[in-house]
Scaffold this active site. Structure first.
Site, mmCIF file in Angstrom:
data_model
loop_
_atom_site.group_PDB
_atom_site.id
_atom_site.type_symbol
_atom_site.label_atom_id
_atom_site.label_comp_id
_atom_site.label_asym_id
_atom_site.label_seq_id
_atom_site.Cartn_x
_atom_site.Cartn_y
_atom_site.Cartn_z
ATOM 1 N N PHE A 1 10.142 -7.108 -33.645
ATOM 2 C CA PHE A 1 9.741 -6.509 -34.919
ATOM 3 C C PHE A 1 9.625 -7.556 -36.029
ATOM 4 O O PHE A 1 10.466 -8.444 -36.144
ATOM 5 C CB PHE A 1 10.807 -5.505 -35.363
ATOM 6 C CG PHE A 1 10.483 -4.063 -35.062
ATOM 7 C CD1 PHE A 1 9.219 -3.666 -34.655
ATOM 8 C CD2 PHE A 1 11.459 -3.094 -35.206
ATOM 9 C CE1 PHE A 1 8.938 -2.335 -34.394
ATOM 10 C CE2 PHE A 1 11.183 -1.758 -34.946
ATOM 11 C CZ PHE A 1 9.930 -1.376 -34.535
ATOM 12 N N GLU A 2 8.616 -7.408 -36.858
ATOM 13 C CA GLU A 2 8.463 -8.200 -38.094
ATOM 14 C C GLU A 2 8.551 -9.701 -37.845
ATOM 15 O O GLU A 2 9.077 -10.457 -38.663
ATOM 16 C CB GLU A 2 9.489 -7.751 -39.136
ATOM 17 C CG GLU A 2 9.327 -6.281 -39.493
ATOM 18 C CD GLU A 2 10.206 -5.823 -40.622
ATOM 19 O OE1 GLU A 2 10.798 -6.675 -41.303
ATOM 20 O OE2 GLU A 2 10.295 -4.610 -40.830
#
Length: 651
Positions: free
Chosen positions: A421-422
């Site tokens: 994620f991210e």
């Protein structure tokens, strides 16, 4: 379907450079660590919220806890769906507007308060935390707060605060962490009064249920348009938007993550956020503080793991004594407890630094995201090992036979995405490394550029010599070699001296890497990754020590316990730092690259003998292609098998 941009490696690098924040108007604790300085005064005394903010946060968290006690995480896991009443309850509490200013109907809470709320929410069920953080940290609210017009804020933020779910659409089927290849287009139409969007977006967290979207698309340059990757606020029910499927994952089974197709989608020009071409910069700036949602999630899960490990290892008896009395298990409990103290310290420190705004936290936030996501996975894995067979068994199965429903295996599955994620851990290390060597690149100039000739490199070497003559001297000789005493930290002083000495050692090794690699340093990703991991450990050690001292001042009894935890953590982290330093120059990086090249050439195909691969050729999906399904259906099935080489930049 929109055509993917064809870009060279140099063009991709140029876009990344153009989009990053290049200035350093405020001090950065982590950046100074990379340069061989240890500015403890930037984080000591340990920053904390005002008494008024603390009281307001406690009151909100008390109401939130009361609601969360009615939430059944097992129900979400079983049905792979967050019930509407849970979403409604969070909205009524104001959770969708925690970071939205009060003038737009939000709670205007601090980053610290927001982090604590996400930590509590994620401990009940991580998909709830993902729902709120995707909405607030990277969805419509944060980009509008950073770059939106007053009209855009008045129009959209009150809806977001009231519970209109938002999503962020950047990643595409063939574009993960390399946005230079973005295929989604936004073509100006109606004399510039609107844009027509065309493309497909993948892994759109909240995209299946969102009312509002932030969409990243490429505007063609010319005809008076600046062009470039741009950000748009889009109504999710607009004609031309199709959610083609809801994706399923190994963890976070409650997230509404899908594939979204944009076809002849008209968006009014007033929905452009900032200027054309500013989209990627807006996204990266949004992630500076937005990434802190990952440490919040990781810390909440790790605190829960500590509780379960403590209770189980204290009551489970093997060979005549509790598990915790066995040294092999005690080492795991010590690691979980000590690391929890450091996770808490890093989360609180980075959150408060974001609130105060005195320091530039882009490196701190990135390090916090990287380090916490990695450590939380280790903690969850250790919890499964401590629980043994019960750790591997699902909570539903445990409950069915009358045992406590502990979802340890679920924690492993849910946490795993945080390393993707991210910004995947690999990409995070490269992004952080780029900031870490910024001063070196500025000083080296053409020495660090792969496309310059010998004459330019010679001129650059003369210019760089002045910088390095002064800087390197400080790291090798004189005052810089005598660490401070840190006597006020008592038994933790030796660890702070270790951090100070290690920062200089880190800077020297970075310089040696620059000298050896020059323009090829960016290809030495193993070296750069270890440099970053060292700094992450040094940041965590600093945070743990400074917070322990702050706790001692506030409460001597609690402070004594905090000191013991910080002591244990620093001892453990020191071993990891020493191993990382050794790995800078003694490693298998070169042979690994060579072996991988040979693997890709097919030289070791015989190693794959003796298996049946259900995903290749014989899987059920191939029949749908042969049966001549529609293009849309085929594409939807293709997305099932699509994978990014390094993971998406964002949710």
């Amino acid at each position: 379907m929109a055509q993917q941009a064809q870009v060279t490696e140099e063009q991709a690098r140029a876009l990344a450079e153009e989009s990053r924040e290049s200035g350093w108007d405020k001090p950065s604790f982590a950046k100074e660590l990379f340069l061989g300085h240890f500015p403890l005064e930037l984080i000591h005394p340990f920053p904390k919220p005002s008494d008024a903010d603390e009281a307001r946060t406690r009151e909100f968290l008390a109401r939130l806890r009361e609601f969360l006690e009615t939430v059944d995480g097992g129900l979400i896991e079983r049905d792979a769906l967050i019930p509407d009443e849970y979403v409604k309850g969070l909205a009524e509490l104001g959770c969708f507007g925690m970071k939205i200013p009060s003038e737009y109907g939000g709670l205007n809470m601090s980053q610290v308060a927001y982090n604590r709320a996400l930590m509590m929410i994620s401990s009940v069920y991580p998909s709830l935390g993902a729902l709120l953080s995707a909405h607030q940290s990277i969805g419509v609210p944060e980009p509008l707060k950073l770059a939106g017009t007053d009209e855009q804020k008045r129009k959209f933020l009150p809806r977001c605060a009231a519970g209109a779910i938002s999503a962020f659409l950047l990643t595409e089927p063939d574009v993960g962490s390399d946005p230079a290849r973005l295929a989604c287009t936004a073509t100006p139409v109606d004399g510039g009064r609107a844009y027509e969007l065309e493309g497909v977006k993948l892994w759109t967290t909240n995209g299946v249920v969102a009312e509002l979207l932030v969409v990243m698309a490429r505007v063609p340059k010319g005809d008076g348009h600046r062009g470039g990757i741009s950000a748009f606020v889009v109504e999710a029910d607009s004609p031309g938007i199709t959610v083609e499927r809801r994706n399923k994952f190994m963890g976070l089974r409650g997230i509404e993550n899908g594939v979204t197709r944009l076809h002849a989608l008209r968006v009014p020009s007033e929905n452009l956020i900032g200027r054309e071409g500013d989209g990627l910069k807006i996204a990266l700036t949004t992630l500076n503080a937005g990434r802190l949602s990952i440490p919040a999630n990781a810390t909440g899960s790790s605190k829960w793991a500590l509780k379960i490990a403590r209770e189980w290892s204290g009551e489970r008896v093997q060979w005549g004594k509790p598990l915790a009395k066995h040294e092999a298990v005690a080492g795991k409990i010590s690691f979980i407890a000590a690391t929890n103290h450091a996770l808490d310290a890093v989360l609180e420190l980075s959150g408060q630094m974001a609130d105060e705004g005195r320091n530039d936290i882009r490196i701190e936030a990135a390090l916090a995201k990287l380090w916490s996501s990695e450590m939380a996975c280790l903690i969850a894995d250790e919890l499964v090992q401590i629980r043994g067979g019960r750790g591997y068994e699902t909570s539903e199965s445990l409950a069915a036979r009358g045992e406590r429903a502990v979802p340890a295996e679920q924690a492993v599955r849910d946490l795993r995405i945080n390393r993707i994620f991210e910004g995947s851990s690999e990409i995070m290390r490269l992004l952080i490394a780029r900031e870490a060597v910024d001063a070196h690149l500025s000083a080296a100039g053409d020495l660090a550029k792969p496309d310059t000739g010998l004459r330019q490199k010679a001129a650059a070497a003369v210019g760089a010599s002045g910088f390095y003559a002064k800087w390197l001297q400080q790291l090798v000789f004189g005052e810089g070699q005598r660490p401070r005493s840190y006597s006020e930290f008592g038994p933790l002083a030796s660890h702070l001296r270790f951090v100070e000495c290690s920062t200089r050692k880190l800077a020297r090794n970075t310089f040696y890497g620059m000298a050896r690699g020059q323009a090829k340093l960016e290809q030495k990703q193993g070296f750069l990754g270890r440099i970053v991991d060292i700094c992450a450990e040094l940041l965590a050690m600093s945070a743990a020590c400074v917070r322990a001292e702050g706790q001692r001042v506030a409460d001597p009894q609690l402070g004594q316990q905090a000191y013991e935890l910080a002591e244990a953590f620093c001892q453990q982290a020191t071993l990891r730092v020493d191993a990382l330093f050794d790995g800078l120059w003694t490693n298998t990086d070169t042979s690994d690259v060579q072996l991988t090249h040979e693997v890709l050439q097919g030289q070791y195909r015989w190693l794959e003998d003796g298996i049946v691969d259900q995903s290749e050729g014989t899987g059920p999906w191939i029949a749908h292609w042969e049966a001549g399904e529609s293009t849309e259906a085929n594409l939807a099935r293709r997305f099932l098998t699509a994978s990014a080489s390094t993971g998406p930049i964002a949710k």
